[in-house]
Structure formats: C-alpha cells, structure tokens
Scaffold this active site. Structure first.
Site, mmCIF file in Angstrom:
data_model
loop_
_atom_site.group_PDB
_atom_site.id
_atom_site.type_symbol
_atom_site.label_atom_id
_atom_site.label_comp_id
_atom_site.label_asym_id
_atom_site.label_seq_id
_atom_site.Cartn_x
_atom_site.Cartn_y
_atom_site.Cartn_z
ATOM 1 N N ASP A 411 45.510 49.394 31.497
ATOM 2 C CA ASP A 411 45.064 49.248 32.881
ATOM 3 C C ASP A 411 43.613 49.728 32.949
ATOM 4 O O ASP A 411 43.337 50.924 32.782
ATOM 5 C CB ASP A 411 45.961 50.103 33.784
ATOM 6 C CG ASP A 411 45.605 49.970 35.264
ATOM 7 O OD1 ASP A 411 44.539 49.402 35.576
ATOM 8 O OD2 ASP A 411 46.393 50.454 36.103
ATOM 9 N N HIS A 412 42.701 48.791 33.209
ATOM 10 C CA HIS A 412 41.275 49.126 33.174
ATOM 11 C C HIS A 412 40.875 50.093 34.294
ATOM 12 O O HIS A 412 39.825 50.737 34.227
ATOM 13 C CB HIS A 412 40.427 47.856 33.265
ATOM 14 C CG HIS A 412 39.169 47.922 32.449
ATOM 15 N ND1 HIS A 412 38.437 49.077 32.285
ATOM 16 C CD2 HIS A 412 38.498 46.963 31.757
ATOM 17 C CE1 HIS A 412 37.383 48.840 31.529
ATOM 18 N NE2 HIS A 412 37.391 47.558 31.187
ATOM 19 N N ARG A 413 41.701 50.195 35.331
ATOM 20 C CA ARG A 413 41.394 51.152 36.396
ATOM 21 C C ARG A 413 41.566 52.588 35.907
ATOM 22 O O ARG A 413 40.933 53.509 36.420
ATOM 23 C CB ARG A 413 42.320 50.919 37.595
ATOM 24 C CG ARG A 413 42.220 49.538 38.228
ATOM 25 C CD ARG A 413 43.308 49.343 39.267
ATOM 26 N NE ARG A 413 44.643 49.536 38.685
ATOM 27 C CZ ARG A 413 45.778 49.534 39.388
ATOM 28 N NH1 ARG A 413 45.725 49.358 40.702
ATOM 29 N NH2 ARG A 413 46.945 49.701 38.786
#
Length: 439
Positions: A411-413
């Site tokens: 998850d790039h967040r």
C-alpha cells in the site's frame, strides 16, 4: 428478561446469519453453553451464553439474517420461566401458533365461498394468515446437522429433512451434503424456490443465461460476497505497487530437509520457513509492519502473520500471532492446526483478526509467480510461487539450481518504494541463508 443481541464476531462483520439454534424455547441455559451457531462473513462460529436462564423465545429463525445489535432471542431467569410462559400465551402470535399445525390443513377445505358477503367472514380468514410464516415450526422438527452442513445445504438448496445423516446419532455432516449434491439432490429444492424469479427483473441478462442448458447459475455464498466487497475496496482504496524478486532456494530446500529429518515425524513446509522469515524481517523493518488510517500510520509492536488458506467456500486468512517469537516447528504446527479448522469451518473470530502482514502461497499448485491483493487494514502481502528447478550461473558455470519467485504487494499510502525494497532484500537474504532465520 434479557434480549440476546446479534454479536460482532469479526472485525469486518456487519450482519450475521443464524446457522442453527443449539437451544430451543423452554431449554435451560447455563453460562458457557453454546446457544446458537452464527454464520459471519468469515466462518460459522459458536456463540456462548453469558447468562444463565431459560430460552423463552427465538426471534430470528435458522437461515435468517440480522444486523449487529439486533435482538435474536429472549432469555428469562430460571425462576421466572414458569411464569413467563403462561404470560406469553394470550399474545396473539403465541396463541395462534399451536393452532397453526392442526388448522393449516382443514382450513382451505372448510372455507365457505359465500363468506365474503358478510362482515365477520374476513376475521377468521385473517387468523391463519398471521402464523403462516412459522420459522419456529421448522426449529422443532429440524434434523440434527452440523453448522457447516446447514450452511452448505442452504448454498446448494438441499432439504435437510430429506437426508439421512451418517454422523454420530444420525447427525447430518458435510459428506452427506456433498453426496446429495453429486447425486443431484439439490435439483428438487431449486425448483420451488421463490428467490430465482425475484432476482430475474434486476438482472435480465443473468436470467437469460440461466435458461441456457450449458450454463449453471450458482448463487454467491456469504464468503464470496464479502471477499468480493473487501477485495474491491482494497484495490480501489489502497494504491498498490509491486516488487518482484527471484530467490535462490537451494539452501532453503536443503535446510527444510535437514529440519524434517531432525524433527521426524513432525514436518515443516517451505511456507512455514517463509512465514518465519517474513516475521523476522518485519521485526527488523517495522515500517512495513503498519496500517494506514486517514489520521495516522499505526506501527504495530507485535508481528502477527496471516496465512491464506483456500477452503470450499472461498479464502480465509487465519493469523499466526507473534510469529517472530516462535520457532519454525511451532509455526508449522500452528499453521496446520489453523488450516484444518479453516477447512472444517471451525475458526473463531480471534483466529482471523489482528493480522499485521499476510503470506499467500500458490506454489503447491505449480504457480510460478503472481501478485496478491492486500488484506486490509494491513499494508503489505507476500505472494509466493513454486520452487522451480532451473539452470543457474555459479562461479561462471551453468549448474542445476532451485529458484523461487516472491512478489510483495504494498500500500503506497503506508510505505514508499525504498522502504519496501529494503524489507524485500532482507527477506531474500534470510530465505537464501535460512540459518539466519533460527539464529
């Protein structure tokens, strides 16, 4: 009087289905008794009574759905039970109920045709209509069946009353349902079902396909529906990125062989070693052992690794808690136990909640590599492929070797590329030097 409310049995549960009542109205209940089996979005779970008393009334019948917090039954104190029963007798519903059985048959035959001319005629006609939906009547005569068997019977349209159980005391078990499905036992139940015509207007295309003799329409069970919703939310809400790595698996396979020889007859799998390696790498790279929220990143101080297990109804992810603190043999024993309970539909809510990272392995099916969808609210999942025999170059020479592909979905967040790459590099190092896993 105490109302029993639909409990929240998993972190993603929004409603539950009553799989089977283990107690019937009038039964005494002790603290700790299994009151009802409830089907959630993940499994069928037993719900134990927290108060002693007598079950006075069932409000939600078997096969019916209730939202979290909705009343599903009423329990009264043991001393008040005898007085409670007569008090309920004058109620219209309770009074009409005993008559529902004997009057249901003769009523249509005795119904006079000219009665509509008088004003009093509609009153008796309305009486049998009130008890017409009689969920309790099925509860009294229901055949004994396991919760898993009841769920499978609903999914396949099998009438439990038409089956003979092969379990202890004639109890209907999973094998009986599977045998009925193979023999076409579901067909008679599907014909009179009212659900099919109701669905037709909303999905004309599906209805036309259902008329095709070459197409079989199988209704989605709760596991599939919830998985579809959660995975769609994961892909839409969590911006995934993927890191791929080829691992030299020669040392890993050799180490596993040595461990199994030492632990015989106990066994560990390649996946057990992968879970342990992931847990060790997560402990060293806590920035991957996180969850994203709109307000903050949650850094988990403990390492709980979920292990994806394929079951008949779909996919479940039981959790190995504190995997970084457990030996490979402990992880192996726990994983096998969890997988067995998953296939029997006996996982508890606690077994499937609290994961901080997941591992999904399709190598046993011959899959070389794949990308997995993140299991929210976790920030990453590792997809593991098969160990393959391939020619490799060592010291300038082409020699036989073993390779294994792993893919990290992130998850790039919650994590950036460099953070995830450092974690994957350490994971590969542990897998290629498995002695470091147990050091």
């Amino acid at each position: 009087m105490t109302e029993i409310l639909m409990p929240r049995l998993s972190d993603t549960m929004e409603e539950g289905v009553i799989s089977s009542w283990q107690k019937q109205p009038g039964d005494e209940i002790a603290v700790g008794d299994v009151l009802v089996d409830i089907e959630t979005d993940k499994a069928v779970m037993e719900y134990e009574a927290y108060e002693a008393g007598v079950l006075e009334k069932i409000l939600v019948g078997e096969g019916e759905t209730a939202a979290i917090g909705a009343p599903i039954a009423v329990v009264v104190p043991k001393g008040a039970a005898s007085g409670a029963a007569p008090a309920a007798e004058p109620a219209p519903e309770a009074k009409a109920e005993p008559k529902a059985e004997p009057e249901a048959e003769p009523e249509p035959a005795a119904e006079p045709e000219p009665a509509p001319k008088t004003e009093a005629a509609p009153a008796p006609a309305a009486k049998p209509e009130a008890p017409a939906p009689a969920p309790r009547r099925t509860g009294a005569s229901r055949p004994p069946a396991s919760p898993l068997a009841r769920r499978l019977a609903r999914d396949h349209g099998i009438d439990l009353a038409a089956l003979s159980g092969s379990g202890p005391g004639g109890r209907i078990v999973r094998a009986d349902i599977e045998a009925a499905v193979r023999s076409g036992g579901a067909a008679p139940q599907q014909a009179p079902a009212a659900a099919a015509p109701a669905a037709a207007p909303s999905a004309p295309a599906a209805a036309s396909r259902a008329d095709d003799p070459d197409v079989e329409a199988v209704p989605l069970n709760r596991f599939r529906k919830v998985a579809a919703r959660r995975l769609t939310e994961s892909k839409q809400n969590a911006p995934h990125f993927y890191l791929n790595r080829e691992v030299d698996a020669d040392a890993l396979v050799a180490f596993r062989r040595t461990v199994n020889e030492a632990l015989a007859p106990a066994k560990v799998s390649v996946n057990d070693l992968v879970v342990k390696a992931c847990a060790t790498a997560l402990r060293e790279h806590p920035a991957v052992n996180v969850s994203y929220t709109e307000e903050s990143l949650l850094f988990h101080k403990r390492v709980h690794v979920g292990v994806a297990v394929a079951v008949e109804d779909g996919l479940v992810v039981p959790v190995v808690r504190d995997a970084d603190r457990k030996s490979v043999s402990e992880i192996g024993r726990e994983t096998r136990e969890l997988a067995g309970r998953a296939r029997d539909g006996k996982l508890s809510a606690n077994d499937m909640s609290g994961g901080t990272f997941s591992v999904s392995n399709l190598g046993m099916f011959g899959v070389d590599s794949f990308s997995a969808v993140i299991n929210p609210p976790e920030a990453a999942i590792l997809a593991v492929g098969a160990v393959r025999d391939e020619p490799v170059v060592r010291d300038g020479q082409v020699v036989p070797g073993k390779r294994m592909a792993v893919t990290l979905s992130v998850d790039h967040r919650a994590c950036d590329g460099a953070t995830a790459a450092a974690f994957l590099a350490r994971l590969a190092e542990l897998l290629e030097n498995p002695l470091l896993i147990v050091a």
